[in-house]
Every structure is written in structure tokens, then in C-alpha cells.
Design an enzyme around this catalytic site. Structure first.
Site, PDB file in Angstrom:
ATOM      1  N   LYS A 200       0.899  -1.146  -0.086  1.00 61.00           N
ATOM      2  CA  LYS A 200       0.168  -0.185   0.071  1.00 61.00           C
ATOM      3  C   LYS A 200       0.868   1.177  -0.156  1.00 61.00           C
ATOM      4  O   LYS A 200       0.835   2.358  -0.601  1.00 61.00           O
ATOM      5  CB  LYS A 200      -1.021   0.113   1.353  1.00 61.00           C
TER       6      LYS A 200
ATOM      7  N   LYS B 236      -3.061  -8.005  -8.699  1.00 60.53           N
ATOM      8  CA  LYS B 236      -4.284  -8.437  -7.760  1.00 60.53           C
ATOM      9  C   LYS B 236      -5.577  -7.560  -7.887  1.00 60.53           C
ATOM     10  O   LYS B 236      -5.565  -6.359  -7.657  1.00 60.53           O
ATOM     11  CB  LYS B 236      -3.547  -8.552  -6.381  1.00 60.53           C
TER      12      LYS B 236
ATOM     13  N   LYS C  83      -9.682  -3.658  -3.776  1.00 61.41           N
ATOM     14  CA  LYS C  83     -10.790  -2.432  -3.850  1.00 61.41           C
ATOM     15  C   LYS C  83     -10.114  -1.188  -3.934  1.00 61.41           C
ATOM     16  O   LYS C  83     -10.599  -0.226  -4.391  1.00 61.41           O
ATOM     17  CB  LYS C  83     -11.771  -2.560  -2.544  1.00 61.41           C
TER      18      LYS C  83
HETATM   19  P1  TYM Z   1     -10.184  -8.080   2.577  1.00 67.38           P
HETATM   20  O1  TYM Z   1     -11.308  -7.465   2.809  1.00 67.38           O
HETATM   21  O2  TYM Z   1      -9.282  -7.133   1.895  1.00 67.38           O
HETATM   22  O3  TYM Z   1     -10.647  -9.353   1.764  1.00 67.38           O
HETATM   23  C1  TYM Z   1     -11.328 -10.262   1.990  1.00 67.38           C
HETATM   24  C2  TYM Z   1     -11.092 -11.728   1.575  1.00 67.38           C
HETATM   25  O4  TYM Z   1     -10.876 -11.808   0.264  1.00 67.38           O
HETATM   26  C3  TYM Z   1      -9.539 -12.184   0.067  1.00 67.38           C
HETATM   27  N1  TYM Z   1      -9.225 -11.543  -1.297  1.00 67.38           N
HETATM   28  C4  TYM Z   1      -8.789 -12.177  -2.465  1.00 67.38           C
HETATM   29  N2  TYM Z   1      -8.574 -13.479  -2.798  1.00 67.38           N
HETATM   30  C5  TYM Z   1      -8.058 -13.670  -3.801  1.00 67.38           C
HETATM   31  N3  TYM Z   1      -7.787 -12.972  -4.683  1.00 67.38           N
HETATM   32  C6  TYM Z   1      -7.798 -11.387  -4.726  1.00 67.38           C
HETATM   33  N4  TYM Z   1      -7.477 -10.439  -5.493  1.00 67.38           N
HETATM   34  C7  TYM Z   1      -8.394 -11.174  -3.369  1.00 67.38           C
HETATM   35  N5  TYM Z   1      -8.604  -9.852  -2.833  1.00 67.38           N
HETATM   36  C8  TYM Z   1      -9.139 -10.293  -1.582  1.00 67.38           C
HETATM   37  C9  TYM Z   1      -8.619 -11.883   1.112  1.00 67.38           C
HETATM   38  O5  TYM Z   1      -7.469 -12.689   1.038  1.00 67.38           O
HETATM   39  C10 TYM Z   1      -9.492 -11.860   2.116  1.00 67.38           C
HETATM   40  O6  TYM Z   1      -9.657 -13.658   2.395  1.00 67.38           O
HETATM   41  N6  TYM Z   1      -7.724  -8.201   6.918  1.00 67.38           N
HETATM   42  C11 TYM Z   1      -8.848  -8.749   5.978  1.00 67.38           C
HETATM   43  C12 TYM Z   1     -10.184  -8.954   6.771  1.00 67.38           C
HETATM   44  C13 TYM Z   1      -9.657  -9.637   8.213  1.00 67.38           C
HETATM   45  C14 TYM Z   1      -9.739 -10.891   8.439  1.00 67.38           C
HETATM   46  C15 TYM Z   1      -9.635 -10.658   9.888  1.00 67.38           C
HETATM   47  C16 TYM Z   1      -9.459 -11.851   7.965  1.00 67.38           C
HETATM   48  C17 TYM Z   1      -9.834  -8.966   9.513  1.00 67.38           C
HETATM   49  N7  TYM Z   1      -9.937  -9.764  10.335  1.00 67.38           N
HETATM   50  C18 TYM Z   1      -9.524 -11.984  10.640  1.00 67.38           C
HETATM   51  C19 TYM Z   1      -9.365 -13.326   8.347  1.00 67.38           C
HETATM   52  C20 TYM Z   1      -9.438 -13.377   9.664  1.00 67.38           C
HETATM   53  C21 TYM Z   1      -9.053  -8.138   5.023  1.00 67.38           C
HETATM   54  O7  TYM Z   1      -8.652  -6.995   4.549  1.00 67.38           O
HETATM   55  O8  TYM Z   1      -9.564  -8.669   3.882  1.00 67.38           O
END
Ligand code: TYM
Length: 327
Positions: free
Chosen positions: A112, A193, A196
Site C-alpha cells: 500500500k 491483484k 478495492k
Molecule cells: P479483505 O477485505 O481485503 O479481503 C477479504 C477476503 O478476500 C480475499 N481476497 C482475495 N482473494 C483472492 N484474490 C484477490 N484478488 C483477493 N482480494 C481479496 C482476502 O484474502 C480475504 O480473505 N484483513 C482482512 C479482513 C480481516 C480478516 C480478519 C480475515 C479482518 N480480520 C480475521 C480473516 C481473519 C482483509 O482486509 O480482507
């Protein structure tokens, strides 16, 4: 009994990366034996300073997305992160056993920064909040996409440090990637990748003209259809592979490789992609409309989920406070 837990940030609407990397496996797993906790990570979303009204809308949209895609709220606990403030207490306890170096190594933070995002302290310490989310529920398995694996490993480290100092309080979680390896990192419209925060994403329920517009943004090159091409590296084929049956995908690849008169052009692939995406999400899109029409029921589901989640997190918080001498 195995405890599964995962979260998704409501920092916008959910995209194909979230779907293939996370949501789809969450829904599938939630129909299996075990305990299931899934939450809308609204505390986390504050790291990107969304407008309050937007955040409220995205939280509801994320909950509706889970339900529309088939999460059964009778079997899985669905809740808002901020309905369980105990995780912020745990975050402080874990902060005090976490070295700066661990956080400085976080890929997602470094990515980021590289993209020019101006970080706040929240973004930097966010892996600690995420560790608290995981450890609060004694999660065994954390189903995530590839970009979140390092964060789960950090939670393992933090649990280990805390337990070494204060005794066995936290349970060690394991990350779990989607069974299909190519789903662990879904590309965006530009081949990076899908994310958002990079503006290269497509909303899972996009349909009609906006979907056509999005698919038209998928990066291609100017080679004519009759040129023989290596299917690897053709981004449109990566997208098709997500949605069409394997035999159909092989056929596209073969025809692209063969080139010549009957070879498909990028326009053909885009047309098929739009068609198959429309079909894939049509039932969930219809369920989403029904769910949005009954906001009181959605509130009930989230409140019930919060109650169950909070009871669990409170027990862990109390255990941790006692262990480190605060009780
Ligand atoms: P976030 O909101 O960015 O993404 C949510 C989930 O989607 C997966 N993901 C992807 N998988 C494959 N290809 C992609 N391009 C892609 N973009 C996103 C992410 O790997 C994720 O599984 N920090 C986390 C949210 C969170 C969390 C947690 C997850 C907060 N606390 C505790 C697990 C356990 C996040 O920002 O995910």
C-alpha cells in the site's frame, strides 16, 4: 469440533477476488461440521477513512452478500466486527507483546505504501487487530486468500509470544487457502491483484451494461485473432477459467493456440464472459434483492450473531486479562 473464522472489510462492495478467494469457501465450509464465525470487519475499514454513510451502506451490503451467496445464519455466526468491542481490548494486550519489526515486514502494508497510499497508524497496526479477531474466537482454521496468509501467520506469532510470557491463553490458528490454487489470488482488470483499493475490481453482482463496461476494461493486446498465441498470459482467459466448465476452458485455449481462421478474437471471449458471469450470479442477485427488501430481518440476524460472538470473545478477553495480571 473445528472452529472456522474469517472476515471481510466493508471498504466497498465485494468483488470477484473476495468471492473466489474467500466468500465462496466460507459459504461452502459453513455447511460442514464445525463452528463458524464470519464477520464484517468494519473496524478495519476505518483505516481507509470511508464516509460514515458509505460505511453503513457497505456493512449492510457485505452482510447481504454473505446471505445472498448462501451463508446459513442458523449454522454460521454472522456479525459486525464493531459489535464485539472486546477485540479492541485484546488488540492492546497483543500490541504489548508485538515487536515493531514484525509489523514492518507486512507485505500488504508495504504494497500500500508503494502504491502511494498515505498510511495512518491504524493501517500499520492492523495486523494486531486482525490477530485479536482470530484469537478471540479460538479459531482453528482461517479461510482467506493469499494476501492475508501472512497476517494469519503474524497472529500465530503474537499468540506464541503472549503464551510464552503468560501461559497458554491463545489457540494457534492455521490459514486455509481455496482448494483451487488459482483462486487464491484473482487478478484485476489490469492484471494486478484485484483489490478495492486499486480500482481494478468488479462487483460480484455487477450486471447488464455496467458488467459489459467492466469486461471491456480487461487488458488485452492488439494481436489479431488469427495469430497463434500462448494462452498463458492472456488475462481474458484467466477470467474465463473462473467461470466456464474446465472442458470449455480447454477448448478456448486450444483454439487460441491454434490460431488461423476459426480462432476466437478477444471480442468473442468478452461476450462469453459476460454471459457466463450473468448466469453464475443470477440466483444470488435475486436473493440479494429479497434480502435488501427486509432490513429488519437483516438487523435481527446481525444482532443474534453479535450476541453469540461477544459471549465467546468476552471469555477469551477475561482469560487474557487474568493471565497478564490485569484481573
Ligand atoms: P479483505 O477485505 O481485503 O479481503 C477479504 C477476503 O478476500 C480475499 N481476497 C482475495 N482473494 C483472492 N484474490 C484477490 N484478488 C483477493 N482480494 C481479496 C482476502 O484474502 C480475504 O480473505 N484483513 C482482512 C479482513 C480481516 C480478516 C480478519 C480475515 C479482518 N480480520 C480475521 C480473516 C481473519 C482483509 O482486509 O480482507
Amino acid at each position: 469440533m473445528v472452529t472456522y473464522l474469517s472476515g471481510i472489510q466493508p471498504s466497498g462492495r465485494q468483488h470477484y477476488g473476495n468471492y473466489f478467494g474467500a466468500l465462496r469457501q466460507h459459504v461452502e465450509l459453513s455447511h460442514q461440521e464445525g463452528e463458524h464465525f464470519y464477520f464484517i470487519a468494519d473496524y478495519h475499514a476505518l483505516t481507509s477513512s470511508p464516509q460514515p454513510d458509505e460505511l453503513r451502506e457497505w456493512v449492510r451490503e457485505t452482510a447481504v452478500t454473505y446471505l445472498a451467496l448462501g451463508l446459513d445464519p442458523e449454522h454460521a455466526v454472522l456479525f459486525r466486527h464493531s459489535a464485539v468491542p472486546e477485540v479492541t481490548e485484546l488488540t492492546w494486550l497483543l500490541s504489548c507483546v508485538t515487536g515493531m519489526g514484525l509489523l514492518e515486514r507486512a507485505h500488504s502494508y508495504k504494497d500500500k505504501l508503494q502504491k502511494g497510499l498515505k498510511p495512518n497508524v491504524g493501517l500499520f497496526v492492523y495486523p494486531i487487530l486482525m490477530a485479536a479477531d482470530i484469537l478471540a474466537y479460538d479459531a482453528d482454521v482461517v479461510p482467506v486468500g493469499k494476501d492475508q496468509v501472512q497476517h494469519v501467520e503474524m497472529a500465530q506469532d503474537m499468540a506464541g509470544h503472549f503464551n510464552n510470557l503468560y501461559g497458554e491463553v491463545f489457540h494457534r490458528p492455521e490459514p486455509r487457502l481455496p482448494e483451487n490454487e488459482s483462486h487464491a489470488r484473482i487478478p484485476g482488470l489490469d492484471g494486478e491483484k484485484m483489490s478495492k483499493s486499486y480500482g481494478n475490481h468488479v462487483w460480484v453482482f455487477e450486471s447488464g451494461k455496467p458488467l459489459v463496461k467492466a469486461v471491456n476494461r480487461i487488458v488485452t493486446d492488439s494481436r489479431p485473432p488469427e495469430d497463434s498465441k500462448d494462452p498463458d498470459g492472456i488475462l481474458l482467459l484467466d477470467f474465463l477459467r473462473l467461470f466456464v466448465p474446465p472442458a470449455e476452458f480447454d477448448d478456448w485455449c486450444e483454439r487460441v493456440r491454434a490460431g488461423g481462421e476459426g480462432a476466437p478474437g478477444y471480442g468473442h471471449m468478452k461476450k462469453r464472459l459476460v454471459e457466463v458471469i450473468e448466469d453464475t450470479f443470477a440466483p444470488a442477485r435475486a436473493r440479494r434483492e429479497e434480502l435488501l427488501a427486509d432490513p429488519a430481518e437483516l438487523d435481527r440476524i446481525l444482532e443474534r450473531g453479535a450476541e453469540k460472538a461477544r459471549a465467546r470473545a468476552t471469555a477469551t478477553r477475561d482469560r487474557a486479562l487474568s493471565a497478564c495480571g490485569l484481573r
